[in-house]
Design a protein around this motif. Structure first.
Motif, mmCIF file in Angstrom:
data_model
loop_
_atom_site.group_PDB
_atom_site.id
_atom_site.type_symbol
_atom_site.label_atom_id
_atom_site.label_comp_id
_atom_site.label_asym_id
_atom_site.label_seq_id
_atom_site.Cartn_x
_atom_site.Cartn_y
_atom_site.Cartn_z
ATOM 1 N N ALA A 50 0.815 -1.225 0.000
ATOM 2 C CA ALA A 50 0.000 0.000 0.000
ATOM 3 C C ALA A 50 0.846 1.272 0.000
ATOM 4 C CB ALA A 50 -0.929 -0.020 1.211
ATOM 5 N N ASP A 111 -9.248 6.153 11.012
ATOM 6 C CA ASP A 111 -9.706 5.432 9.833
ATOM 7 C C ASP A 111 -11.207 5.615 9.608
ATOM 8 O OD1 ASP A 111 -8.390 3.759 7.835
ATOM 9 O OD2 ASP A 111 -10.050 2.408 8.309
ATOM 10 N N ALA A 300 -3.685 -6.534 6.980
ATOM 11 C CA ALA A 300 -3.107 -5.880 5.801
ATOM 12 C C ALA A 300 -1.881 -5.111 6.230
ATOM 13 C CB ALA A 300 -4.120 -4.945 5.173
ATOM 14 N N GLN A 301 -1.035 -4.834 5.227
ATOM 15 C CA GLN A 301 0.145 -4.024 5.512
ATOM 16 C C GLN A 301 -0.259 -2.618 5.894
ATOM 17 O OE1 GLN A 301 2.440 -4.455 1.908
ATOM 18 N NE2 GLN A 301 4.112 -5.264 3.121
ATOM 19 N N GLY A 302 0.604 -1.942 6.611
ATOM 20 C CA GLY A 302 0.322 -0.557 6.993
ATOM 21 C C GLY A 302 0.462 0.390 5.823
ATOM 22 N N GLY A 303 -0.073 1.613 5.973
ATOM 23 C CA GLY A 303 0.070 2.650 4.945
ATOM 24 C C GLY A 303 -1.043 2.631 3.926
ATOM 25 N N HIS A 305 -4.187 4.253 1.426
ATOM 26 C CA HIS A 305 -5.404 5.002 1.732
ATOM 27 C C HIS A 305 -6.322 4.172 2.606
ATOM 28 C CE1 HIS A 305 -3.971 7.840 -1.075
ATOM 29 N NE2 HIS A 305 -4.041 7.015 -2.076
#
Lengths: 305, 266
Positions: A50, A111, A300-303, A305
């Motif tokens: 991401a 978020d 999920a990976q960080g970063g 949108h």
């Protein structure tokens, strides 16, 4: 044919990013949007981390918006004066927006606020543009009613200090107006983590009353500078710009932006607005589905949108 | 006389001890030499056209032993975003989870189902199998073991979707020749496996215990321009950022000029 991406640390069929670039570049040339709201999620779907997807997308938008701005400038569709005012506002707004994210993060609901703001903004802008363009195309008598309603607002806007004429757009406004609205878009764009083209275009059309073709060229001009800044910051602080992926994307997007500009000239302003409105609404519906349907992966990976 | 006899007895005992030690040493030596492991593709180079590879592990083991082939990367800590329901129906990121002592890549292949050939203690000792890996890893923040298990299973799904974790039984082929068992397994090496030093560990299992262990290495590294660009992105970030922007500006203008020329021809 596959190519390995040195920063994304993954391998990709080269036709996919070139094709994606072409499609998003086309939208860019047509509507004056960067297309980040489409490109970044698509890159993540292809297995690009991401953070790399968002940063590399900014890099390719530099190429697409250069190509698009150049094409629009050749036909006299870039209002540099207006672009610079919007840019100044956008820059200040971006700084405020980044602080806003920090506050939201400490409150622990960043978020939620970002996603809801994103869906609401896309939904409102898309619906308004769609209805307005549809009514304009049908040439109903709405315009007269509107003109009456707007006279109050217009009077207020005319009373603001620092009135200046924007030759290319053929409008006279207070210099405060583009700076304030540029700032407003900058704040929202920073909070949502997008370039903000889909917000800037309606601001220029409905608030600054600029002609649609000049809007597209001017929007691309200010997107270009925003993305130069973002690309540099991402490369410098996060090391997440994948040069090879950007090259593949821009091979498509620069050509797409040129084709988009040519097509755009053949379409009327109202037609352009209604197509953009439909795209924005489709993206809104897609995000609503993503938010309500159970995801296949809960991690999920960080970063991004 | 008695003194002489005592001396003789002492020599005999020492000789017997020496012989016994030699025999044990020799037997041990044979046992150590019995299990071998070799990765045929132990240096994988990543260039621009790299799209994964394959690695075959082969060697010799004592006939009748079960085998476990494990490939792992050095352990690291992974911070991932977790999704959850907000307001009862909206799926979004609800926080971060940290997975400590987690290998980036974990392949485990065995001749039989690992739980049928090894006891829990042995599995935990050598971190063999997902249940042992779950006990080995730390997940924070979680309220209890039940929650840890839920997120560990999600972690497995996440890793397996990227082809970085996999387990199987029955894929190792074995042939007995000249009183020795030859084994081999061919594995797809995913392009998602980042440059690192990977360790291939082969365990020979007998009577529910690991009897022998052999090791091999697989080095994955970037080469040429791929390595040059990756290094520049990390170590010369300002220069890399400027080059990326100039290239994008150049490409945008370049294509613009090409189209202008094309347009002029009409």
């Amino acid at each position: 044919m596959y190519l390995y991406l040195p920063v994304a640390l993954t391998s990709i069929n080269i036709l996919i990013p070139i094709g994606l670039g072409l499609a998003v570049g086309l939208l860019s040339g047509l509507f004056g949007v960067g297309g980040g709201f489409l490109m970044t999620p698509l890159l993540i779907m292809l297995g690009i981390p991401a953070t790399v997807a968002a940063a590399t997308d900014s890099n390719q938008i530099v190429a697409a918006s250069t190509s698009g701005t150049y094409a629009h400038w050749k036909v006299g569709n870039v209002d540099f004066k207006m672009g610079l005012y919007l840019l100044a506002g956008g820059f200040i707004g971006g700084l405020i927006g980044v602080q806003g994210i920090k506050i939201l993060n400490t409150m622990g609901n960043a978020d939620f606020v970002i996603k809801i703001t994103y869906v609401l903004m896309l939904g409102i802008v898309g619906t308004y543009m769609f209805i307005e363009s549809l009514l304009s195309m049908k040439k109903k008598k709405v315009e007269e009613v509107k003109a009456e309603k707007e006279s109050g607002i217009t009077r207020f806007l005319k009373s603001l200090p620092l009135q200046t004429h924007f030759e290319k757009s053929g409008v006279t406004h207070s210099a405060i107006l583009p700076v304030v609205f540029g700032g407003f878009v900058g704040i929202l764009a920073a909070i949502m983590g997008v370039g903000g083209g889909f917000l800037m275009v309606p601001v220029m059309v409905y608030i600054l009353r600029m002609p649609m073709h000049v809007v597209v060229g001017t929007s691309l001009f200010q997107i270009l500078f925003n993305c130069i800044e973002v690309t540099f910051l991402q490369a410098y602080t996060n090391h997440t710009v994948d040069f090879m992926l950007a090259v593949l994307l821009l091979l498509g997007s620069t050509v797409g932006a040129q084709i988009g500009t040519v097509f755009g000239r053949k379409l009327k302003g109202e037609q352009l607005k209604i197509i953009l409105a439909v795209i924005v609404l489709v993206v809104t519906v897609k995000i609503i589905f993503e938010l309500t349907l159970s995801p296949t992966l809960l991690l999920a990976q960080g970063g991004g949108h | 006389m008695p003194e002489h006899r005592t001396q003789n007895t002492g020599y005999r005992i020492r000789f017997l001890l020496f012989a016994l030690c030699s025999l044990l040493f020799a037997l041990n030596g044979i046992a150590l030499a019995e299990l071998t492991a070799k990765a045929n593709h132990d240096h994988i180079t990543i260039d621009f056209f790299y799209h994964g590879s394959s690695v075959s592990v082969k060697g010799i083991s004592e006939p009748g032993t079960d085998l476990i082939v494990k490939i792992t990367s050095p352990e690291r800590h992974e911070a991932l975003r977790k999704k959850g329901k907000v307001a009862g129906f909206l799926w979004m990121n609800v926080g971060k989870l940290t997975f400590e002592r987690a290998p980036f890549l974990y392949f485990l292949h065995s001749t039989k189902n690992i739980e049928d050939i090894l006891g829990r203690e042995e599995m935990d000792k050598y971190v063999l199998g997902y249940p042992a890996l779950s006990r080995h890893m730390e997940v924070t923040p979680v309220a209890n073991d039940k929650e840890k298990n839920i997120w560990f299973n999600e972690f497995l799904k996440y890793k397996e979707s990227s082809n970085l974790y996999s387990t199987s039984s029955g894929k190792i082929s074995t042939v007995t020749k000249n009183g020795k068992q030859e084994y081999s397994i061919v594995l797809d090496w995913p392009y998602q496996a980042s440059p690192d030093n990977y360790v291939v560990t082969v365990h020979a299992v007998k009577n529910g215990k690991v009897a022998e262990t052999a090791e091999a290495k697989v080095l994955v590294e970037q080469v040429g321009l791929v390595k040059g660009l990756a290094d520049m992105a990390k170590n010369k970030a300002i220069f890399y950022g400027i080059i990326s922007i100039i290239a994008a500006l150049g490409a945008g203008f370049g294509v613009g000029l090409v189209f202008r020329k094309g347009g002029g021809a009409h």
